[in-house]
Design a protein around this motif. Structure first.
Motif, PDB file in Angstrom:
ATOM      1  N   ASP A  45       4.536  31.458  62.309  1.00  0.00           N
ATOM      2  CA  ASP A  45       4.900  29.968  62.825  1.00  0.00           C
ATOM      3  C   ASP A  45       5.320  29.169  61.590  1.00  0.00           C
ATOM      4  O   ASP A  45       4.818  29.360  60.444  1.00  0.00           O
ATOM      5  CB  ASP A  45       3.767  29.346  63.693  1.00  0.00           C
ATOM      6  CG  ASP A  45       4.329  28.228  64.581  1.00  0.00           C
ATOM      7  OD1 ASP A  45       5.525  28.222  65.029  1.00  0.00           O
ATOM      8  OD2 ASP A  45       3.486  27.086  65.098  1.00  0.00           O
ATOM      9  N   VAL A  46       6.054  28.481  61.699  1.00  0.00           N
ATOM     10  CA  VAL A  46       6.675  27.334  60.630  1.00  0.00           C
ATOM     11  C   VAL A  46       6.976  25.903  61.099  1.00  0.00           C
ATOM     12  O   VAL A  46       7.008  25.486  62.387  1.00  0.00           O
ATOM     13  CB  VAL A  46       8.074  28.162  60.264  1.00  0.00           C
ATOM     14  CG1 VAL A  46       9.005  27.880  61.332  1.00  0.00           C
ATOM     15  CG2 VAL A  46       8.399  27.124  59.093  1.00  0.00           C
ATOM     16  N   PHE A  85      15.418  30.411  61.394  1.00  0.00           N
ATOM     17  CA  PHE A  85      14.618  31.371  62.011  1.00  0.00           C
ATOM     18  C   PHE A  85      14.071  32.034  60.491  1.00  0.00           C
ATOM     19  O   PHE A  85      14.768  32.076  59.627  1.00  0.00           O
ATOM     20  CB  PHE A  85      15.320  32.146  62.920  1.00  0.00           C
ATOM     21  CG  PHE A  85      15.464  31.775  64.280  1.00  0.00           C
ATOM     22  CD1 PHE A  85      14.605  31.948  65.309  1.00  0.00           C
ATOM     23  CD2 PHE A  85      16.768  31.361  64.550  1.00  0.00           C
ATOM     24  CE1 PHE A  85      14.654  31.556  66.500  1.00  0.00           C
ATOM     25  CE2 PHE A  85      17.010  30.788  65.711  1.00  0.00           C
ATOM     26  CZ  PHE A  85      16.095  31.124  66.845  1.00  0.00           C
ATOM     27  N   TYR A  86      12.800  32.400  60.712  1.00  0.00           N
ATOM     28  CA  TYR A  86      11.947  33.060  59.634  1.00  0.00           C
ATOM     29  C   TYR A  86      11.685  34.433  60.073  1.00  0.00           C
ATOM     30  O   TYR A  86      10.652  34.653  61.016  1.00  0.00           O
ATOM     31  CB  TYR A  86      10.731  32.199  59.297  1.00  0.00           C
ATOM     32  CG  TYR A  86      11.225  31.010  58.500  1.00  0.00           C
ATOM     33  CD1 TYR A  86      11.157  30.975  57.241  1.00  0.00           C
ATOM     34  CD2 TYR A  86      11.697  29.934  59.157  1.00  0.00           C
ATOM     35  CE1 TYR A  86      11.368  29.823  56.476  1.00  0.00           C
ATOM     36  CE2 TYR A  86      11.879  28.727  58.550  1.00  0.00           C
ATOM     37  CZ  TYR A  86      11.701  28.511  57.371  1.00  0.00           C
ATOM     38  OH  TYR A  86      12.249  27.572  56.734  1.00  0.00           O
ATOM     39  N   LEU A 124       9.360  41.386  53.623  1.00  0.00           N
ATOM     40  CA  LEU A 124      10.164  40.347  53.414  1.00  0.00           C
ATOM     41  C   LEU A 124      10.140  39.377  54.595  1.00  0.00           C
ATOM     42  O   LEU A 124      10.084  39.852  55.662  1.00  0.00           O
ATOM     43  CB  LEU A 124      11.577  40.823  52.984  1.00  0.00           C
ATOM     44  CG  LEU A 124      12.574  39.749  53.140  1.00  0.00           C
ATOM     45  CD1 LEU A 124      12.546  39.098  51.700  1.00  0.00           C
ATOM     46  CD2 LEU A 124      14.022  40.392  53.124  1.00  0.00           C
ATOM     47  N   CYS A 125       9.971  37.954  54.231  1.00  0.00           N
ATOM     48  CA  CYS A 125      10.424  36.960  55.325  1.00  0.00           C
ATOM     49  C   CYS A 125      11.785  36.295  54.931  1.00  0.00           C
ATOM     50  O   CYS A 125      11.782  35.673  54.250  1.00  0.00           O
ATOM     51  CB  CYS A 125       9.310  35.878  55.186  1.00  0.00           C
ATOM     52  SG  CYS A 125       9.618  34.639  56.556  1.00  0.00           S
ATOM     53  N   GLU A 126      12.635  36.815  55.895  1.00  0.00           N
ATOM     54  CA  GLU A 126      14.156  36.260  55.575  1.00  0.00           C
ATOM     55  C   GLU A 126      14.546  35.134  56.474  1.00  0.00           C
ATOM     56  O   GLU A 126      13.930  35.061  57.596  1.00  0.00           O
ATOM     57  CB  GLU A 126      15.115  37.459  56.152  1.00  0.00           C
ATOM     58  CG  GLU A 126      16.448  37.223  55.920  1.00  0.00           C
ATOM     59  CD  GLU A 126      17.186  38.106  56.615  1.00  0.00           C
ATOM     60  OE1 GLU A 126      18.430  38.670  55.799  1.00  0.00           O
ATOM     61  OE2 GLU A 126      16.928  39.009  57.520  1.00  0.00           O
ATOM     62  N   VAL A 127      14.925  34.319  55.908  1.00  0.00           N
ATOM     63  CA  VAL A 127      15.605  33.066  56.552  1.00  0.00           C
ATOM     64  C   VAL A 127      17.001  33.125  56.881  1.00  0.00           C
ATOM     65  O   VAL A 127      17.829  33.349  56.250  1.00  0.00           O
ATOM     66  CB  VAL A 127      15.317  31.818  55.398  1.00  0.00           C
ATOM     67  CG1 VAL A 127      15.606  30.183  56.128  1.00  0.00           C
ATOM     68  CG2 VAL A 127      14.063  31.531  54.612  1.00  0.00           C
ATOM     69  N   ILE A 128      17.106  32.674  58.135  1.00  0.00           N
ATOM     70  CA  ILE A 128      18.428  32.886  58.949  1.00  0.00           C
ATOM     71  C   ILE A 128      18.643  31.115  59.360  1.00  0.00           C
ATOM     72  O   ILE A 128      18.042  30.722  60.194  1.00  0.00           O
ATOM     73  CB  ILE A 128      18.206  33.836  60.250  1.00  0.00           C
ATOM     74  CG1 ILE A 128      17.960  35.190  59.546  1.00  0.00           C
ATOM     75  CG2 ILE A 128      19.677  33.677  60.778  1.00  0.00           C
ATOM     76  CD1 ILE A 128      17.680  36.066  60.705  1.00  0.00           C
ATOM     77  N   GLN A 129      19.750  30.833  58.940  1.00  0.00           N
ATOM     78  CA  GLN A 129      20.287  29.640  59.577  1.00  0.00           C
ATOM     79  C   GLN A 129      21.268  29.688  60.748  1.00  0.00           C
ATOM     80  O   GLN A 129      22.215  30.511  60.659  1.00  0.00           O
ATOM     81  CB  GLN A 129      21.098  28.628  58.550  1.00  0.00           C
ATOM     82  CG  GLN A 129      19.852  28.419  57.284  1.00  0.00           C
ATOM     83  CD  GLN A 129      20.677  27.645  56.116  1.00  0.00           C
ATOM     84  OE1 GLN A 129      21.728  28.056  55.662  1.00  0.00           O
ATOM     85  NE2 GLN A 129      20.215  26.575  55.417  1.00  0.00           N
ATOM     86  N   MET A 130      21.132  28.971  61.661  1.00  0.00           N
ATOM     87  CA  MET A 130      22.063  28.879  62.579  1.00  0.00           C
ATOM     88  C   MET A 130      22.925  27.592  62.710  1.00  0.00           C
ATOM     89  O   MET A 130      22.419  26.383  62.683  1.00  0.00           O
ATOM     90  CB  MET A 130      21.343  28.843  64.156  1.00  0.00           C
ATOM     91  CG  MET A 130      20.688  30.220  64.324  1.00  0.00           C
ATOM     92  SD  MET A 130      21.860  31.611  64.394  1.00  0.00           S
ATOM     93  CE  MET A 130      20.722  32.965  64.708  1.00  0.00           C
TER      94      MET A 130
END
Length: 500
Positions: free
Chosen positions: A40-41, A335-336, A343-349
């Motif tokens: 959660d973030v 999204f994380y 790895l926790c990858e950061v995805i931008q929409m």
């Protein structure tokens, strides 16, 4: 009849993964088989459930500190068994609740700059379940109201500020997979192993409506849309993954307003709902794709937009609240994604726009950090939608609301930064922060030079405050003199008119 494409400003939303050095790496992500997002973030911290021997733990990372996570990074490790779920409080970015196999729910307070040592003492310990607790969910608008779902087939509603049990819901006869609040927190919806979806009054535990959901035996997930309709994901009788949309009438009839099969994978679909854009994102456990849809009032109500595809499957995933997105890049969600490799990858929409100005149509007012009502008001029967704030204003607003309880002592009223700070008597509130910091440093380092420097600093701030007040008073005196002259002039004019 000519075909006409449905118009939508989100039709061209696309996902972009950040570079590896902008993500979070070397994380010992939990290997639990529980159906949870494990992550959660919020705009300040990222929380990830980790693998721990002899108990349960999770990692809290400041958002602004990406990169490789050291093996000796401090953890939140107060549970006696594995942590199954966690959620940040929507009204305080430093408070997080966790659910565990040890049958307890704990509420934690994270310091401003993150953890420097292992955190083992919660600010609230909520004991009420007799079996493992699989989910926690904060009330969207009431301060400190928390829902927990256990394997004992109970839904418990807590006042986290006083560690008191508000309501105990025992209408389920089988395991509860998932539960969710509606937009104003006046109702909850649950999905259970008996394939039933129930709409429940959280204060009384009364079932308002119920009906059979997805026909498959695998877990279902449920959430409320802003207008009160219910969105679910589950499996068909042939184990096809599907989503469906319901209202109260269709739920009681057992026939959804809309239902669509997606694929034949076996991973549970986790829905994430963006209330501001009315978009739903579907993230399957073990999938390498994120599908996103737009919810409207026109049939078939749920409209497919696009899909973000990658090569790595996701172990878990978390979604950033709207207060934490980058509006300068027209980012509408972030999204994380947790990988099996740590790895926790950061995805931008992102919505493609040429202008770099703030896009009002993409960012309506969003839920603020300030609660709309207190726990007592909610318990007395008052409902309220979340307090709203402009996304543009929230970027520069760093105020946090304590989780307060008016009539009872509140365990969450502890300082959000450093414990045992001293208050300086006679110093204005606007100066208490700096003055307290100075006095604290003077206490911990009793050097004469430091004490003298701190005192001198405080005196200068007080003198600046006095000068500012004098300027304000002088301005008021001029204003008073002007108003008195106007009154005298009006009175003289009125006297002349009377003589005539």
């Amino acid at each position: 009849m000519a075909f006409r494409m449905r118009q939508s400003k989100f039709r061209h939303v696309f996902g972009t993964a950040l570079k590896r050095h902008e993500c979070y790496d070397n994380i010992r992500i939990t290997k639990s088989t529980w159906d949870s997002t494990f992550c959660d973030v919020n705009p300040k911290f990222l929380a990830i459930i980790t693998e721990a021997a002899g108990g349960g733990a999770f990692l809290v990372i400041p958002i602004d500190k990406p990169g490789r996570i050291e093996p000796d990074t401090p953890l939140v490790c107060g549970h006696k068994a594995a942590v199954l779920d966690l959620q940040w409080c929507p009204h305080n970015d430093h408070v997080i609740a966790s659910a565990s196999e040890d049958c307890t729910v704990k509420v934690w307070q994270i310091p401003d700059n993150g953890l420097t040592i292992n955190l083992t003492e919660p600010i609230a310990d909520l004991v009420g379940h007799q079996r493992r607790v699989g989910q926690v969910a904060w009330h969207p608008s009431a301060n400190g109201v928390l829902m927990s779902i256990g394997a004992d087939c109970k839904v418990l509603i807590w006042n986290a500020g006083t560690s008191e049990l508000i309501s105990e819901i025992e209408c389920h006869q089988d395991l509860i997979y998932n539960a969710a609040w509606n937009y104003d927190g006046s109702r909850i919806a649950t999905a259970g192993k008996d394939k039933m979806i129930r709409l429940i009054d959280p204060r009384t535990g009364e079932i308002i409506a119920s009906g059979k959901g997805h026909e498959g035996a695998k877990p279902q997930r449920v959430l409320f849309l802003k207008d009160g309709r219910i969105f679910t994901t589950g499996f068909s009788r042939m184990s096809d993954r599907q989503y469906a949309l319901w209202d109260v009438e269709s739920l009681q009839r057992g026939k959804p307003l809309s239902q669509e099969d997606i694929d034949q994978s076996n991973g549970v679909l986790f829905p994430f709902y963006d209330v501001d854009t009315n978009m739903v994102y579907l993230c399957g456990k073990g999938d390498s794709a994120i599908r996103y849809f737009e919810c409207t009032d026109e049939f078939p109500f749920i409209h497919y937009l696009n899909m973000y595809q990658s090569s790595d499957p996701q172990r878990g995933i978390g979604m950033m609240p709207k207060r934490g997105v980058n509006v300068s890049q027209c980012e509408i969600s972030r999204f994380y994604k947790l990988h099996n490799t740590g790895l926790c990858e950061v995805i931008q929409m992102t919505v493609p726009r040429k202008s770099e100005l703030f896009q009002d149509d993409l960012y309506p007012d969003t839920a603020s950090e300030n609660p709309a009502i207190s726990a007592e008001e909610w318990l007395d029967g008052k409902d309220s939608a979340p307090a709203l704030v402009s996304v543009r204003d929230s970027l520069y607003n760093d105020k946090r609301q304590d989780l307060k309880v008016v009539k009872r002592p509140n365990a969450l009223m502890r300082s959000k930064t450093t414990a045992n700070r001293h208050t300086i008597v006679g110093v204005p509130d606007s100066l208490q922060g700096n003055g307290t910091a100075s006095m604290t440093s003077a206490t911990t380092n009793p050097s004469p030079a430091v004490v003298h420097s701190s005192t001198q600093e405080l005196i200068e701030k007080l003198q600046d405050e006095i000068r500012r007040l004098k300027v304000i008073v002088k301005g008021h005196e001029k204003r008073i003199k002007t108003l008195e002259d106007q009154v005298a002039h009006c009175m003289g004019t009125a006297g002349d008119d009377d003589e005539d």
